[in-house]
Design a protein around this motif. Sequence first.
Motif, PDB file in Angstrom:
ATOM      1  N   ARG A  85      47.255  43.368  32.950  1.00  0.00           N
ATOM      2  CA  ARG A  85      47.623  42.347  32.762  1.00  0.00           C
ATOM      3  C   ARG A  85      47.153  41.594  31.532  1.00  0.00           C
ATOM      4  O   ARG A  85      47.439  40.374  31.305  1.00  0.00           O
ATOM      5  CB  ARG A  85      46.420  41.312  34.109  1.00  0.00           C
ATOM      6  CG  ARG A  85      46.438  41.243  35.234  1.00  0.00           C
ATOM      7  CD  ARG A  85      44.672  41.535  35.757  1.00  0.00           C
ATOM      8  NE  ARG A  85      45.084  42.214  37.500  1.00  0.00           N
ATOM      9  CZ  ARG A  85      45.273  40.823  38.078  1.00  0.00           C
ATOM     10  NH1 ARG A  85      45.472  39.440  37.822  1.00  0.00           N
ATOM     11  NH2 ARG A  85      46.032  40.621  39.814  1.00  0.00           N
ATOM     12  N   CYS A  86      46.834  42.060  30.621  1.00  0.00           N
ATOM     13  CA  CYS A  86      47.161  41.777  29.767  1.00  0.00           C
ATOM     14  C   CYS A  86      47.266  42.526  28.015  1.00  0.00           C
ATOM     15  O   CYS A  86      47.766  42.160  27.173  1.00  0.00           O
ATOM     16  CB  CYS A  86      45.634  40.823  28.657  1.00  0.00           C
ATOM     17  SG  CYS A  86      45.056  42.715  28.563  1.00  0.00           S
ATOM     18  N   PRO A  94      40.788  40.446  30.797  1.00  0.00           N
ATOM     19  CA  PRO A  94      41.350  40.333  31.855  1.00  0.00           C
ATOM     20  C   PRO A  94      41.335  42.031  32.198  1.00  0.00           C
ATOM     21  O   PRO A  94      41.653  42.384  30.569  1.00  0.00           O
ATOM     22  CB  PRO A  94      42.747  39.967  32.122  1.00  0.00           C
ATOM     23  CG  PRO A  94      43.413  39.834  30.658  1.00  0.00           C
ATOM     24  CD  PRO A  94      41.343  39.519  29.980  1.00  0.00           C
ATOM     25  N   ASP A  95      42.327  42.652  32.760  1.00  0.00           N
ATOM     26  CA  ASP A  95      42.695  44.532  32.507  1.00  0.00           C
ATOM     27  C   ASP A  95      43.198  44.889  31.816  1.00  0.00           C
ATOM     28  O   ASP A  95      44.493  44.285  31.604  1.00  0.00           O
ATOM     29  CB  ASP A  95      42.537  45.279  34.565  1.00  0.00           C
ATOM     30  CG  ASP A  95      43.636  44.660  34.920  1.00  0.00           C
ATOM     31  OD1 ASP A  95      44.442  44.495  34.767  1.00  0.00           O
ATOM     32  OD2 ASP A  95      43.302  44.563  36.523  1.00  0.00           O
ATOM     33  N   PRO A 144      45.465  36.676  27.632  1.00  0.00           N
ATOM     34  CA  PRO A 144      45.776  37.350  28.753  1.00  0.00           C
ATOM     35  C   PRO A 144      47.296  36.854  28.799  1.00  0.00           C
ATOM     36  O   PRO A 144      47.627  36.190  28.707  1.00  0.00           O
ATOM     37  CB  PRO A 144      44.681  36.160  29.464  1.00  0.00           C
ATOM     38  CG  PRO A 144      43.918  35.177  28.378  1.00  0.00           C
ATOM     39  CD  PRO A 144      44.339  35.787  27.391  1.00  0.00           C
ATOM     40  N   GLU A 145      48.019  37.300  29.917  1.00  0.00           N
ATOM     41  CA  GLU A 145      49.674  36.913  30.496  1.00  0.00           C
ATOM     42  C   GLU A 145      49.401  35.473  30.725  1.00  0.00           C
ATOM     43  O   GLU A 145      50.384  34.250  30.698  1.00  0.00           O
ATOM     44  CB  GLU A 145      50.225  37.591  31.683  1.00  0.00           C
ATOM     45  CG  GLU A 145      50.412  38.584  31.048  1.00  0.00           C
ATOM     46  CD  GLU A 145      51.164  39.805  32.254  1.00  0.00           C
ATOM     47  OE1 GLU A 145      50.786  38.926  33.100  1.00  0.00           O
ATOM     48  OE2 GLU A 145      51.205  41.022  31.689  1.00  0.00           O
ATOM     49  N   ASP A 187      52.040  34.675  27.232  1.00  0.00           N
ATOM     50  CA  ASP A 187      52.566  35.670  28.129  1.00  0.00           C
ATOM     51  C   ASP A 187      53.750  35.337  27.591  1.00  0.00           C
ATOM     52  O   ASP A 187      55.202  35.571  26.258  1.00  0.00           O
ATOM     53  CB  ASP A 187      52.799  36.651  29.072  1.00  0.00           C
ATOM     54  CG  ASP A 187      54.037  38.100  28.594  1.00  0.00           C
ATOM     55  OD1 ASP A 187      53.522  38.383  28.425  1.00  0.00           O
ATOM     56  OD2 ASP A 187      54.665  38.114  29.470  1.00  0.00           O
TER      57      ASP A 187
END
Length: 328
Positions: free
Chosen positions: A290-291, A286-287, A272-273, A233
């Motif tokens: 979270r992404c 990821p949910d 993903p972060e 991220d």
Amino acid sequence: MTALGVTAPGVGEIREVGAAAFAWLSAHRDDFALGEDALTLDGHVDATWKPLGELAQTCASVRAHTQPTDPLHACAADLLRFAWQQTGRGELFLRLQRLEPFATYPLEIYSVFASAGLRHAGYEAAAATTARTRSWRLTEQDPTRRLGVLKAERRSGIHRPERAEQALRRTWLGGLPEPWTFERSSGYALTHVVFHLTDWGRTPAGVPADLAAYLAHWLPPWLDTCLDAGMWDLGCELLVVAASLPVSPDPATLRHAWARIARAQHDSGALPEQDPRDGPGADREPDFLRCYHSTLMAAFAAAQTLKCLAGEGSADSDAAYTGQGVPG
């Protein structure tokens, strides 16, 4: 070859990362929709207005940085329309103003739409009235946030005498700190300072010369450090900054960074972060919460990098803007 032993991607591969990110965002647009709690005093702003505002900012920026014939432009424009409709074409900002007259986040989010030409006269009039109060002027904020609020005011037609330069020089980046003090929190702070100074990449000349020289020297190793740590991220935010400076970094730096981002992206387009490494669920997507932001930043960074590489006269520059190699 990169340090990872893979060929650094050209604009076609960078474009594919951006297109895949937009595909995921489009498939998950309903997750950005405002729920019934968006106008309640105990609503969770970080799970309602914040994702929608970040979607709008990314899409407004990508729309501005791409040509109308570019498929990325079409995707961004479509999602921006969706986000504006979620606000009742601006009407919900007026309702928020009545509920929380001294909250700054409604103006910050509204200003994104205003910068794209989507405006609500009633809200702007109400916000301007609040902005004339001493309470609004004296609201305590960290310097980076203050810089953002001042930018939001100008975007929304509110003009006050407070100078952004004063806020800038109180930020971490504005003070030209020792480069070895860089860490995650300062990284996010500096990216947002540059976002505000350049109007999210539209005006690179907005970065003062001393800051531009400092970033030209230190941004590449900071970016490398973040990507080594799997901080996708923040890595994407730094890629936006790198492609927004008055003097762009070595194109090889951008291409090598994108090799890592491409490897981290899921087949669905989600990014993903943070790299989960090899822990449980490392291969699972990821949910949403979270992404979504890292996926937005991947889309934004791809568009900004393509624009930067095209400006460098790359042999691939035509493909960067014509949309060659974009999945349908």
